[in-house]
Design a protein around this motif. Structure first.
Motif, PDB file in Angstrom:
ATOM      1  N   ARG A 286      10.726   2.006   1.703  1.00  0.00           N
ATOM      2  CA  ARG A 286       9.401   1.383   1.536  1.00  0.00           C
ATOM      3  C   ARG A 286       9.272   0.117   2.354  1.00  0.00           C
ATOM      4  N   SER A 287      10.305  -0.730   2.342  1.00  0.00           N
ATOM      5  CA  SER A 287      10.215  -2.015   3.033  1.00  0.00           C
ATOM      6  C   SER A 287      10.026  -1.824   4.533  1.00  0.00           C
ATOM      7  N   GLU A 288      10.792  -0.908   5.129  1.00  0.00           N
ATOM      8  CA  GLU A 288      10.676  -0.668   6.557  1.00  0.00           C
ATOM      9  C   GLU A 288       9.327  -0.049   6.898  1.00  0.00           C
ATOM     10  N   SER A 289       8.856   0.861   6.030  1.00  0.00           N
ATOM     11  CA  SER A 289       7.570   1.499   6.276  1.00  0.00           C
ATOM     12  C   SER A 289       6.420   0.501   6.166  1.00  0.00           C
ATOM     13  N   ILE A 290       6.524  -0.456   5.239  1.00  0.00           N
ATOM     14  CA  ILE A 290       5.488  -1.475   5.094  1.00  0.00           C
ATOM     15  C   ILE A 290       5.406  -2.334   6.353  1.00  0.00           C
ATOM     16  N   VAL A 291       6.573  -2.722   6.885  1.00  0.00           N
ATOM     17  CA  VAL A 291       6.603  -3.592   8.062  1.00  0.00           C
ATOM     18  C   VAL A 291       6.148  -2.843   9.312  1.00  0.00           C
ATOM     19  N   GLU A 292       6.694  -1.660   9.548  1.00  0.00           N
ATOM     20  CA  GLU A 292       6.435  -0.959  10.807  1.00  0.00           C
ATOM     21  C   GLU A 292       5.174  -0.102  10.784  1.00  0.00           C
ATOM     22  N   ASN A 293       4.806   0.395   9.621  1.00  0.00           N
ATOM     23  CA  ASN A 293       3.689   1.336   9.551  1.00  0.00           C
ATOM     24  C   ASN A 293       2.473   0.791   8.807  1.00  0.00           C
ATOM     25  N   LEU A 294       2.666   0.398   7.548  1.00  0.00           N
ATOM     26  CA  LEU A 294       1.521   0.000   6.721  1.00  0.00           C
ATOM     27  C   LEU A 294       0.806  -1.217   7.287  1.00  0.00           C
ATOM     28  N   PHE A 295       1.545  -2.301   7.531  1.00  0.00           N
ATOM     29  CA  PHE A 295       0.956  -3.503   8.118  1.00  0.00           C
ATOM     30  C   PHE A 295       1.320  -3.656   9.597  1.00  0.00           C
ATOM     31  N   ALA A 352     -12.445  -4.809  -5.015  1.00  0.00           N
ATOM     32  CA  ALA A 352     -11.895  -4.402  -3.718  1.00  0.00           C
ATOM     33  C   ALA A 352     -10.376  -4.272  -3.785  1.00  0.00           C
ATOM     34  N   MET A 353      -9.723  -5.183  -4.508  1.00  0.00           N
ATOM     35  CA  MET A 353      -8.270  -5.112  -4.658  1.00  0.00           C
ATOM     36  C   MET A 353      -7.856  -3.884  -5.456  1.00  0.00           C
ATOM     37  N   SER A 354      -8.687  -3.457  -6.402  1.00  0.00           N
ATOM     38  CA  SER A 354      -8.351  -2.247  -7.173  1.00  0.00           C
ATOM     39  C   SER A 354      -8.387  -1.017  -6.277  1.00  0.00           C
ATOM     40  N   TYR A 355      -9.324  -0.983  -5.315  1.00  0.00           N
ATOM     41  CA  TYR A 355      -9.341   0.095  -4.318  1.00  0.00           C
ATOM     42  C   TYR A 355      -8.005   0.104  -3.562  1.00  0.00           C
ATOM     43  N   PHE A 356      -7.609  -1.097  -3.105  1.00  0.00           N
ATOM     44  CA  PHE A 356      -6.368  -1.240  -2.346  1.00  0.00           C
ATOM     45  C   PHE A 356      -5.161  -0.850  -3.191  1.00  0.00           C
ATOM     46  N   ALA A 357      -5.132  -1.311  -4.443  1.00  0.00           N
ATOM     47  CA  ALA A 357      -3.996  -1.030  -5.323  1.00  0.00           C
ATOM     48  C   ALA A 357      -3.847   0.466  -5.565  1.00  0.00           C
ATOM     49  N   LEU A 358      -4.967   1.176  -5.702  1.00  0.00           N
ATOM     50  CA  LEU A 358      -4.908   2.617  -5.908  1.00  0.00           C
ATOM     51  C   LEU A 358      -4.215   3.311  -4.739  1.00  0.00           C
ATOM     52  N   ASP A 359      -4.558   2.907  -3.511  1.00  0.00           N
ATOM     53  CA  ASP A 359      -3.916   3.506  -2.338  1.00  0.00           C
ATOM     54  C   ASP A 359      -2.446   3.123  -2.252  1.00  0.00           C
ATOM     55  N   MET A 360      -2.103   1.900  -2.642  1.00  0.00           N
ATOM     56  CA  MET A 360      -0.704   1.490  -2.583  1.00  0.00           C
ATOM     57  C   MET A 360       0.144   2.252  -3.601  1.00  0.00           C
ATOM     58  N   VAL A 361      -0.409   2.519  -4.771  1.00  0.00           N
ATOM     59  CA  VAL A 361       0.305   3.354  -5.752  1.00  0.00           C
ATOM     60  C   VAL A 361       0.538   4.740  -5.178  1.00  0.00           C
ATOM     61  N   LEU A 362      -0.488   5.262  -4.523  1.00  0.00           N
ATOM     62  CA  LEU A 362      -0.418   6.614  -3.965  1.00  0.00           C
ATOM     63  C   LEU A 362       0.574   6.691  -2.802  1.00  0.00           C
ATOM     64  N   HIS A 363       0.445   5.764  -1.841  1.00  0.00           N
ATOM     65  CA  HIS A 363       1.232   5.859  -0.609  1.00  0.00           C
ATOM     66  C   HIS A 363       2.606   5.193  -0.734  1.00  0.00           C
ATOM     67  N   VAL A 364       2.646   3.971  -1.247  1.00  0.00           N
ATOM     68  CA  VAL A 364       3.916   3.251  -1.333  1.00  0.00           C
ATOM     69  C   VAL A 364       4.680   3.640  -2.593  1.00  0.00           C
ATOM     70  N   GLY A 365       3.970   3.746  -3.706  1.00  0.00           N
ATOM     71  CA  GLY A 365       4.629   4.103  -4.956  1.00  0.00           C
ATOM     72  C   GLY A 365       5.120   5.545  -4.976  1.00  0.00           C
ATOM     73  N   LEU A 366       4.177   6.494  -4.873  1.00  0.00           N
ATOM     74  CA  LEU A 366       4.527   7.912  -4.919  1.00  0.00           C
ATOM     75  C   LEU A 366       4.996   8.448  -3.573  1.00  0.00           C
TER      76      LEU A 366
END
Length: 429
Positions: A286-295, A352-366
């Motif tokens: 997750r950490s590497e994907s957040i740095v290189e891909n997500l952000f 707006a943050m709840s929209y973002f949090a939903l995607d983070m649960v989906l992509h980063v969490g699951l």
């Protein structure tokens, strides 16, 4: 990205995954009819022009609604709203989503409209009407099913706990969800499944014919080899035949291995095997994907494996060549965090943050789609300029405001130059 829209507009079918995009093929039926009429008039397939028009329309009105969010909901100054809009459209996968024939720019437009209208209703104290919530849900969930949940979040923030009243719960939540899911199931049972069965039968028939032809050729080759062997009985000729057979066997084994390797999906281990749960991923970092891909890739394109397909040649993780790319990413992440603090008292910001949090649960969490999470940036990345807008508003009466505006303008200019240059390089060189 998948160019499915071209095929659907060219020759209509339920080409999208009906469980993830239950109504999107039906939304494309009118463009398909327009294309059929143009084909009759011009004699050419105009799908590429029709889809381009849809992309431009959605990109333009995404720009309009993100600007209105800055001006009318967050209420920053006109110049600040303009800079923030340019900052938003400087992000790599906002640009890419606007020019590729997929559904992401359509989803982004619907989500920005939902946020804008939700913000306006929060400011005026008005609630969503039943027909509005049903319409927003069908449009949004019909395009991408998980985004329908964001309409429920809008209803919760705008209408409050009244959404749990039986009449509202049934009419605005359960009924639209059931209808959307019912259409998805019917599309699969009556369109997708029969088509897949017919395609499988055709493949099996073709394979059987190919196998029969191969066996006939083998028999004929064996007959010829026996004749040749009887005619030429020297040791050298026997050795040549054996060597050729061995080389052919090795070459066939290598070709089969290469073909198998080519189609291996680059993804981590899912939580379990099932219709939806198999799309998850529990092993990718997750950490590497957040740095290189997500952000990372979402905002700044990587020079190596530029716009490559992770299902073919692009590795899941690609690193930037230069340290300054990570510095830029860190500055944007810091502005985002400061913006969260600045907007902490705004109900609209938490929507707006709840929209973002939903995607983070989906992509980063699951881990859904984490191997190529950047292509789904259009579903959530608007949260960054929205957070920065709250930071600008919080500092507009301080001396730091001018420096902050200058920093955002410099970041936007840099990202426009960096990403456009790489996109042009990919397209023309």
């Amino acid at each position: 990205f998948d160019p499915i829209t071209y095929s659907v507009v060219s020759d209509w079918m339920a080409g999208y995954n009906v469980y993830r995009h239950p109504l999107l093929a039906f939304y494309m039926y009118v463009p398909y009819l327009i294309n059929q009429a143009l084909m009759q008039l011009t004699g050419i397939n105009c799908a590429i022009f029709i889809v381009a028009a849809i992309q431009v329309f959605c990109a333009f009105y995404s720009m309009v609604f993100i600007y209105r969010i800055f001006r009318e909901v967050i209420e920053v100054r006109r110049a600040d709203a303009t800079v923030l809009t340019l900052f938003f459209f400087s992000f790599a996968y906002v640009m890419v989503a606007a020019i590729v024939p997929d559904h992401f720019i359509i989803s982004m437009l619907f989500l920005l409209i939902a946020l804008y209208i939700s913000g306006r209703r929060m400011k005026s104290g008005r609630s969503f009407k039943t027909w509005q919530t049903v319409l927003y849900f069908i449009l949004t969930a019909g395009t991408s099913l998980n985004n329908g949940l964001k309409i429920y979040l809008s209803e919760l923030f705008v209408n409050g706990w009244r959404i749990l009243r039986p009449k509202f719960l049934f009419g605005c939540i359960l009924l639209p969800a059931a209808l959307t899911w019912g259409v998805a199931r019917m599309s699969y049972d009556h369109i997708v499944w029969p088509r897949d069965v017919a395609a499988k039968a055709a493949r099996e028939k073709a394979n059987a014919e190919k196998e029969a032809k191969r066996k006939a050729e083998q028999a004929e080759q064996a007959r010829r080899d026996s004749i040749a062997f009887a005619a030429f009985t020297t040791v050298q000729q026997d050795s040549a035949i054996a060597a050729k057979a061995e080389r052919d066997s090795i070459n066939k084994a290598k070709a089969a291995q290469a073909k198998k390797k080519k189609h291996v999906r680059k993804n981590g281990k899912p939580i379990a095997n099932g219709e939806f749960i198999s799309w998850t991923d529990v092993t990718t970092s997750r950490s590497e994907s957040i740095v290189e891909n997500l952000f990372g890739e979402s905002i700044q394109l990587h020079q190596d494996y530029l716009l490559g397909d992770v299902l073919r040649t692009r590795p899941m993780m690609v690193h930037y060549r230069y340290a300054f790319n990570y510095i830029i990413e860190g500055i944007i992440a810091l502005l985002f965090v400061l913006g969260i603090w600045a907007g902490r008292r705004s109900r609209f910001f938490w929507l707006a943050m709840s929209y973002f949090a939903l995607d983070m649960v989906l992509h980063v969490g699951l881990g859904f789609g984490i191997n190529e999470v950047y292509i789904m940036s259009a579903h959530w990345i608007y949260i960054i300029p929205i957070a920065v807008a709250f930071l600008l508003k919080a500092t507009e009466k301080r001396r730091k405001a001018l420096a902050l505006k200058g920093l955002i303008a410099v970041l936007a200019a840099y990202l426009w130059i960096w990403n456009v240059a790489l996109i042009v390089q990919y397209l023309f060189f």
